[in-house]
Design a protein around this motif. Structure first.
Motif, mmCIF file in Angstrom:
data_model
loop_
_atom_site.group_PDB
_atom_site.id
_atom_site.type_symbol
_atom_site.label_atom_id
_atom_site.label_comp_id
_atom_site.label_asym_id
_atom_site.label_seq_id
_atom_site.Cartn_x
_atom_site.Cartn_y
_atom_site.Cartn_z
ATOM 1 N N PRO A 50 8.438 15.711 -11.712
ATOM 2 C CA PRO A 50 7.319 15.647 -10.760
ATOM 3 C C PRO A 50 5.974 15.773 -11.438
ATOM 4 N N ALA A 51 5.884 16.615 -12.459
ATOM 5 C CA ALA A 51 4.598 16.773 -13.132
ATOM 6 C C ALA A 51 4.191 15.497 -13.845
ATOM 7 N N LYS A 52 5.168 14.834 -14.492
ATOM 8 C CA LYS A 52 4.844 13.599 -15.197
ATOM 9 C C LYS A 52 4.474 12.469 -14.222
ATOM 10 N N THR A 53 5.145 12.444 -13.070
ATOM 11 C CA THR A 53 4.852 11.367 -12.124
ATOM 12 C C THR A 53 3.445 11.489 -11.535
ATOM 13 N N LEU A 54 2.868 12.685 -11.623
ATOM 14 C CA LEU A 54 1.485 12.817 -11.146
ATOM 15 C C LEU A 54 0.539 11.953 -11.964
ATOM 16 N N MET A 55 0.938 11.602 -13.188
ATOM 17 C CA MET A 55 0.114 10.727 -14.021
ATOM 18 C C MET A 55 0.055 9.309 -13.456
ATOM 19 N N LEU A 56 1.035 8.935 -12.587
ATOM 20 C CA LEU A 56 1.060 7.605 -11.997
ATOM 21 C C LEU A 56 0.250 7.515 -10.705
ATOM 22 N N VAL A 57 -0.241 8.668 -10.228
ATOM 23 C CA VAL A 57 -0.986 8.666 -8.973
ATOM 24 C C VAL A 57 -2.256 7.814 -9.066
ATOM 25 N N PRO A 58 -3.041 7.857 -10.173
ATOM 26 C CA PRO A 58 -4.209 6.958 -10.251
ATOM 27 C C PRO A 58 -3.828 5.486 -10.141
ATOM 28 N N PHE A 59 -2.694 5.122 -10.767
ATOM 29 C CA PHE A 59 -2.232 3.729 -10.640
ATOM 30 C C PHE A 59 -1.896 3.391 -9.185
ATOM 31 N N ALA A 60 -1.263 4.332 -8.492
ATOM 32 C CA ALA A 60 -0.931 4.127 -7.085
ATOM 33 C C ALA A 60 -2.196 4.022 -6.239
ATOM 34 N N LEU A 61 -3.188 4.849 -6.552
ATOM 35 C CA LEU A 61 -4.436 4.790 -5.794
ATOM 36 C C LEU A 61 -5.155 3.455 -6.027
ATOM 37 N N ALA A 62 -5.083 2.938 -7.268
ATOM 38 C CA ALA A 62 -5.699 1.643 -7.547
ATOM 39 C C ALA A 62 -5.004 0.536 -6.747
ATOM 40 N N GLY A 106 4.028 -1.592 -1.370
ATOM 41 C CA GLY A 106 5.169 -0.724 -1.665
ATOM 42 C C GLY A 106 4.938 0.128 -2.890
ATOM 43 N N ILE A 107 4.333 -0.443 -3.948
ATOM 44 C CA ILE A 107 4.049 0.338 -5.155
ATOM 45 C C ILE A 107 3.099 1.481 -4.844
ATOM 46 N N ALA A 108 2.042 1.185 -4.059
ATOM 47 C CA ALA A 108 1.075 2.224 -3.718
ATOM 48 C C ALA A 108 1.743 3.367 -2.956
ATOM 49 N N VAL A 109 2.552 3.033 -1.975
ATOM 50 C CA VAL A 109 3.195 4.075 -1.184
ATOM 51 C C VAL A 109 4.226 4.837 -2.023
ATOM 52 N N TYR A 110 5.021 4.098 -2.812
ATOM 53 C CA TYR A 110 6.120 4.736 -3.546
ATOM 54 C C TYR A 110 5.610 5.733 -4.575
ATOM 55 N N TYR A 111 4.622 5.328 -5.379
ATOM 56 C CA TYR A 111 4.163 6.221 -6.430
ATOM 57 C C TYR A 111 3.278 7.353 -5.915
ATOM 58 N N LEU A 112 2.769 7.209 -4.701
ATOM 59 C CA LEU A 112 2.032 8.330 -4.105
ATOM 60 C C LEU A 112 2.976 9.425 -3.620
ATOM 61 N N VAL A 113 4.165 9.033 -3.174
ATOM 62 C CA VAL A 113 5.110 10.034 -2.644
ATOM 63 C C VAL A 113 6.214 10.350 -3.650
ATOM 64 N N GLN A 114 6.162 9.742 -4.845
ATOM 65 C CA GLN A 114 7.262 9.946 -5.791
ATOM 66 C C GLN A 114 7.407 11.387 -6.281
ATOM 67 N N PRO A 115 6.326 12.107 -6.521
ATOM 68 C CA PRO A 115 6.539 13.505 -6.916
ATOM 69 C C PRO A 115 7.369 14.276 -5.896
#
Length: 436
Positions: free
Chosen positions: A165-177, A129-138
């Motif tokens: 949305p710009a700040k949440t892009l910083m969480l994308v690496p965490f989501a990818l991990a 859920g974390i991976a999916v949520y933070y990938l689509v959060q922007p």
């Protein structure tokens, strides 16, 4: 329904299975609480029927776990319970359930699944859920979470607020991990937990050994009964057939001898001719009887040659495909021959087929004989029927019979014999080329 075999589709289907397993852990927690309350109430009479109901409910839950885990791992988990008497009193049923080891193994898995299983599936679904949520959060912040001039704060971590949305892009690496960890280790994590369930939900070695001894005892009794019936048949055939003909032959020759003493050679010669014909008929009956005990062609040409000879005598077109190059021991060959003969006889009587194929093959540690026909189908195991006789005959050799016969056909009867009994050192059939 089972998990797909393709690795990609299997991983994509696992979250749905984890949701199902997670729901079963919630049921396990409720049943565990009920079991604890029942343990308190069991000191009173009212607790006895409640205990029976709770233990049977745990069995239903455990069987659902066996089915779900078996489909996930692609294995079959046998049900380890002993048969329960239908007319026993409620206190006797409770006592039988409590004394059965499988009951306590179910309760142990119930406690494990209500605690460890809850955390395992929650962790798996949480990472997914974390991976999916933070990938689509922007995209969510731009659409759903955007409410007027002040967007909803959805990532207030105290140290830093990812509210645009710009700040949440910083969480994308965490989501990818998290996605990479879920893809790489998520399935292994669930399979490890499922294998733990197999250890507790499956039958113990003692139960398997007891069932095996029971099966062997039943097979021995059936084999002894079949052997006794076969001996009675041989005795009856000899008494009513060949023995009667030989007795008549003796009388005929005695009458011919008397006619010769009366100087009536023509009538004596006629009786001698009748005696010769009776002798030929008796010999033919004896040959048929011997063929029913152990066909000479089986000893001369092996299983394949005997099956080919059987195919030539069959009223339907029968083709034999031999992929077994090893020589089978004589008892095993005879069992396979007569079992195949019984299947072909059933096809003649009931299948309304136009052609039949017999395929003899080696599948790792087993010898497999498949008999296929294009008949009307609907073949089943009926008590006292031909297929039931085939099953009992092969059970003496630890063999099995499976039937696939939908209405309208075709029908495939698969007979399996253990290849451990195959004499690979014999050169009886080694010269035959492999058709493949």
């Amino acid at each position: 329904m089972s998990i797909p075999a393709n690795p990609i589709t299997r991983r994509l289907a696992l979250p749905g299975w984890s949701v199902l397993r997670f729901s079963l852990t919630l049921v396990a927690a409720a049943l565990l609480a009920a079991a604890i309350v029942t343990g308190v109430l069991v000191v009173f009479w009212i607790g006895i029927p409640v205990a029976v109901v709770v233990l049977l409910a745990i069995r239903v839950w455990a069987n659902s776990q066996r089915r779900v885990i078996g489909e996930q791992l692609g294995v079959h988990i046998p049900v380890p319970y002993r048969p329960r008497p239908k007319k026993a009193r409620i206190d006797q049923q409770a006592l039988l359930l409590v004394r059965e080891a499988a009951t306590w193994r179910d309760v142990a898995w119930l406690a494990i699944d209500a605690t460890l299983g809850f955390m395992v599936n929650l962790l798996y679904l949480g990472v997914f859920g974390i991976a999916v949520y933070y990938l689509v959060q922007p995209l969510l912040l731009v659409t759903i979470f955007h409410a007027g001039p002040n967007p909803v704060a959805v990532n207030d971590f105290g140290i830093y607020d990812f509210d645009t949305p710009a700040k949440t892009l910083m969480l994308v690496p965490f989501a990818l991990a998290c996605a990479a960890a879920w893809w790489r280790w998520g399935e292994l994590f669930l399979r490890w937990y499922s294998h733990l369930g197999v250890l507790l939900l499956g039958p113990t070695a003692k139960v398997l050994l007891t069932e095996r001894v029971s099966e062997l005892r039943q097979a021995r009794d059936e084999t002894a009964g079949s052997a006794a019936a076969e001996l009675r048949r041989i005795e009856r055939d000899l008494h009513d057939g060949a023995q009667a003909r030989i007795a008549a032959l003796s009388l005929t020759l005695g009458m011919a001898e008397e006619l010769l003493s009366q100087n009536r050679p023509e009538q004596a010669a006629a009786l001698v001719g009748e005696a010769r014909q009776a002798c030929s008929d008796a010999l033919e009956e004896i040959r048929q009887l011997v063929r029913g005990i152990h066909p000479p062609v089986l000893a001369d040409r092996g299983l394949t040659g005997a099956l080919q000879a059987m195919a030539l005598d069959h009223p339907l077109p029968v083709s034999v495909v031999d992929r077994l190059v090893d020589k089978l021991p004589a008892p095993l060959e005879a069992a396979a021959y007569f079992a195949t003969n019984e299947v072909l006889t059933n096809i003649t009587k009931h299948a309304e087929a136009s052609q039949v194929q017999v395929v003899v093959n080696r599948d790792r540690n087993q010898v497999v004989i498949e008999v296929r026909d294009d008949g009307v189908g609907g073949a089943t195991f009926a008590a006292g029927g031909g297929l039931d006789g085939v099953r009992r005959r092969l059970a003496a050799f630890d063999g099995t019979v499976q039937v696939e016969s939908p209405e309208g056909g075709p029908t495939v009867v698969t007979m399996t014999l253990p290849a451990a009994a195959v004499d690979t050192g014999s050169a009886h059939n080694a010269a035959r080329p492999n058709p493949d």
